[in-house]
Design a protein around this motif. Structure first.
Motif, PDB file in Angstrom:
ATOM      1  N   MET A 154       0.827  -1.190   0.000  1.00  0.00           N
ATOM      2  CA  MET A 154       0.000   0.000   0.000  1.00  0.00           C
ATOM      3  C   MET A 154       0.865   1.246   0.000  1.00  0.00           C
ATOM      4  O   MET A 154       1.858   1.329   0.715  1.00  0.00           O
ATOM      5  CB  MET A 154      -0.895   0.035   1.234  1.00  0.00           C
ATOM      6  N   THR A 155       0.500   2.223  -0.811  1.00  0.00           N
ATOM      7  CA  THR A 155       1.112   3.543  -0.785  1.00  0.00           C
ATOM      8  C   THR A 155       0.048   4.559  -0.419  1.00  0.00           C
ATOM      9  O   THR A 155      -1.073   4.500  -0.918  1.00  0.00           O
ATOM     10  CB  THR A 155       1.715   3.898  -2.158  1.00  0.00           C
ATOM     11  N   LEU A 156       0.401   5.500   0.438  1.00  0.00           N
ATOM     12  CA  LEU A 156      -0.568   6.497   0.866  1.00  0.00           C
ATOM     13  C   LEU A 156       0.143   7.799   1.188  1.00  0.00           C
ATOM     14  O   LEU A 156       1.088   7.834   1.985  1.00  0.00           O
ATOM     15  CB  LEU A 156      -1.321   6.004   2.108  1.00  0.00           C
ATOM     16  N   ILE A 157      -0.279   8.883   0.532  1.00  0.00           N
ATOM     17  CA  ILE A 157       0.152  10.228   0.906  1.00  0.00           C
ATOM     18  C   ILE A 157      -1.100  11.085   1.025  1.00  0.00           C
ATOM     19  O   ILE A 157      -2.073  10.894   0.298  1.00  0.00           O
ATOM     20  CB  ILE A 157       1.131  10.844  -0.119  1.00  0.00           C
ATOM     21  N   ALA A 158      -1.104  12.026   1.967  1.00  0.00           N
ATOM     22  CA  ALA A 158      -2.281  12.856   2.178  1.00  0.00           C
ATOM     23  C   ALA A 158      -1.869  14.227   2.683  1.00  0.00           C
ATOM     24  O   ALA A 158      -0.914  14.360   3.460  1.00  0.00           O
ATOM     25  CB  ALA A 158      -3.233  12.193   3.176  1.00  0.00           C
ATOM     26  N   SER A 159      -2.599  15.242   2.217  1.00  0.00           N
ATOM     27  CA  SER A 159      -2.391  16.623   2.643  1.00  0.00           C
ATOM     28  C   SER A 159      -3.713  17.154   3.191  1.00  0.00           C
ATOM     29  O   SER A 159      -4.735  17.099   2.501  1.00  0.00           O
ATOM     30  CB  SER A 159      -1.911  17.481   1.461  1.00  0.00           C
ATOM     31  N   PHE A 160      -3.688  17.645   4.435  1.00  0.00           N
ATOM     32  CA  PHE A 160      -4.896  18.141   5.101  1.00  0.00           C
ATOM     33  C   PHE A 160      -4.763  19.639   5.365  1.00  0.00           C
ATOM     34  O   PHE A 160      -3.815  20.078   6.030  1.00  0.00           O
ATOM     35  CB  PHE A 160      -5.094  17.442   6.453  1.00  0.00           C
ATOM     36  N   LYS A 161      -5.696  20.408   4.873  1.00  0.00           N
ATOM     37  CA  LYS A 161      -5.856  21.811   5.264  1.00  0.00           C
ATOM     38  C   LYS A 161      -7.313  21.958   5.688  1.00  0.00           C
ATOM     39  O   LYS A 161      -8.208  22.060   4.847  1.00  0.00           O
ATOM     40  CB  LYS A 161      -5.512  22.740   4.093  1.00  0.00           C
ATOM     41  N   TRP A 162      -7.542  21.930   6.999  1.00  0.00           N
ATOM     42  CA  TRP A 162      -8.918  21.791   7.488  1.00  0.00           C
ATOM     43  C   TRP A 162      -9.114  22.605   8.765  1.00  0.00           C
ATOM     44  O   TRP A 162      -8.438  22.376   9.762  1.00  0.00           O
ATOM     45  CB  TRP A 162      -9.207  20.314   7.786  1.00  0.00           C
ATOM     46  N   ARG A 163     -10.051  23.533   8.726  1.00  0.00           N
ATOM     47  CA  ARG A 163     -10.426  24.325   9.906  1.00  0.00           C
ATOM     48  C   ARG A 163      -9.208  24.929  10.600  1.00  0.00           C
ATOM     49  O   ARG A 163      -8.953  24.705  11.776  1.00  0.00           O
ATOM     50  CB  ARG A 163     -11.237  23.467  10.884  1.00  0.00           C
ATOM     51  N   GLN A 164      -8.432  25.669   9.850  1.00  0.00           N
ATOM     52  CA  GLN A 164      -7.274  26.395  10.376  1.00  0.00           C
ATOM     53  C   GLN A 164      -6.150  25.476  10.860  1.00  0.00           C
ATOM     54  O   GLN A 164      -5.298  25.890  11.647  1.00  0.00           O
ATOM     55  CB  GLN A 164      -7.694  27.321  11.528  1.00  0.00           C
ATOM     56  N   MET A 165      -6.137  24.227  10.393  1.00  0.00           N
ATOM     57  CA  MET A 165      -5.058  23.309  10.770  1.00  0.00           C
ATOM     58  C   MET A 165      -4.492  22.646   9.529  1.00  0.00           C
ATOM     59  O   MET A 165      -5.227  22.317   8.594  1.00  0.00           O
ATOM     60  CB  MET A 165      -5.569  22.239  11.739  1.00  0.00           C
ATOM     61  N   TYR A 166      -3.166  22.466   9.526  1.00  0.00           N
ATOM     62  CA  TYR A 166      -2.490  21.776   8.422  1.00  0.00           C
ATOM     63  C   TYR A 166      -1.709  20.584   8.957  1.00  0.00           C
ATOM     64  O   TYR A 166      -1.058  20.670  10.002  1.00  0.00           O
ATOM     65  CB  TYR A 166      -1.501  22.701   7.705  1.00  0.00           C
ATOM     66  N   PHE A 167      -1.767  19.458   8.237  1.00  0.00           N
ATOM     67  CA  PHE A 167      -0.823  18.374   8.462  1.00  0.00           C
ATOM     68  C   PHE A 167      -0.777  17.489   7.229  1.00  0.00           C
ATOM     69  O   PHE A 167      -1.696  17.464   6.409  1.00  0.00           O
ATOM     70  CB  PHE A 167      -1.150  17.547   9.713  1.00  0.00           C
TER      71      PHE A 167
END
Length: 356
Positions: A1-14
């Motif tokens: 499995m390969t997984l990359i994710a970018s979160f920009k949600w409700r004033q939070m980034y990770f």
């Protein structure tokens, strides 16, 4: 499995990503395996024609103001990554300059490759450039982008349809739990990595206008039984302790931090351990463990699995009683060897809620 994710949600980034490399052939001649001490390299996963080739970082910072994530054939990124490493990215650039750097780097645009760049710019703040990622949730001020073969299962695991109802902190905690469950499944199913233990995962967060690795995380895996149960599994198990109505034993532990652009992973089993230093692909990152003397623990996840394997509970205790150190003669892990009363109470509360 390969997984990359970018979160920009409700004033939070990770950002979140795995670190396992697999190939369709036993020897990957085109792309050297950039991993130290990985046991059972080039072992084939049962029944699926895929070979475990090693570990490398798939999300990482290039300077303090840029995060890069990639998925797909590793060799496709060789020239682009070497160009980005050599670029002057130790301070924010303009959006126009960032776009020009990406163009000159020659990042792949084929369908087998996926990537994203999240960067703090001097004229537009946080921006993103990406290729071949799925947007699985969006709101006015942000979105969640996912790439790789694990994107579908990741969306289901996060219960992403409820994302509009939660804040960024809750979404981050869900992702922490998802990481722990991925590792548990890899450990239980056995993919020929160090006594069945799976690959590695990592996080990058945002602090005051720059990016930082999420460090000093310890995940403890325990098996548990109801104390009154009569089974061969309990009778034959060693090092079992009892607290309240619960018998338990430590199965394994996983520790993750970062030192000098390398992901440090320790896989600990009762009586043994192995430590890996995982570099960025095609980089000149040195041996991070050479000067490391102590790491410590800031975040703890306890994964309590019923001995039948049919269910598990993920809890997040305070880190006060946990520690991980790298010493001159090895590593030392400190943790409660039996369930604490608080953990046992939390487990029983969770099980009662599930039966309502």
């Amino acid at each position: 499995m390969t997984l990359i994710a970018s979160f920009k949600w409700r004033q939070m980034y990770f950002a979140f990503g795995d670190a396992l490399i697999t190939t369709s052939k036993r020897i990957n001649e085109d792309t050297p395996i950039p991993t130290q001490n990985l046991p059972n390299e080039t072992e084939q996963m049962d029944g699926i024609g895929i070979w475990v080739a090693g570990l490398t970082r798939k999300i990482f910072t290039i300077g303090p103001y840029l995060v890069f994530g990639w998925s797909g054939p590793m060799a496709n990124f060789k020239n682009a990554l070497r160009y980005l490493y050599a670029s002057a990215l130790d301070k924010p650039v303009s959006v126009a300059d960032l776009q020009a750097i990406c163009k000159r780097a020659g990042l792949p645009r084929d369908q087998a490759s996926a990537w994203f760049i999240d960067a703090f710019t001097r004229d537009r703040g946080l921006v993103e450039i990406s290729h071949n990622l799925q947007k699985i949730a969006q709101e006015e001020d942000g979105a969640i982008l996912v790439g790789g073969s694990g994107a579908k299962s990741f969306r289901e695991r996060l219960d992403i349809d409820t994302a509009p109802e939660i804040n960024g902190v809750s979404l981050f905690e869900r992702t922490l739990v998802a990481q722990a469950r991925y590792l548990l499944e890899q450990h239980r199913q056995g993919h020929h990595l160090d006594q069945g233990f799976g690959g590695a995962f990592e996080f990058i967060t945002c602090e005051s206008g720059y990016f930082a690795s999420f460090d000093r995380l310890l995940i403890v895996f325990r098996d548990y039984w109801d104390a009154e149960a009569e089974s061969d599994a309990i009778k034959n198990a060693e090092n079992v302790s009892r607290v309240g109505d619960t018998c338990s034993k430590i199965d394994a532990a996983y520790y993750m931090t970062h030192v000098d652009n390398q992901l440090i992973v320790c896989r600990w089993f009762p009586g043994s351990y192995k430590i890996f230093a995982v570099p960025r692909p095609f980089s000149d990152d040195g041996r991070a463990l050479a000067g490391a003397s102590r790491f410590g623990v800031d975040h703890v996840i306890e994964v309590l699995s019923h001995h039948s394997g049919k269910s598990s509970t993920v809890l997040q205790p305070r880190p006060d009683e946990y520690n991980f150190e790298v010493l001159a003669n090895g590593a030392r892990l400190t943790l409660p060897m039996s369930l604490t009363v608080d953990l046992e109470n939390a487990l029983r509360k969770h099980l009662a809620e599930k039966t309502r």
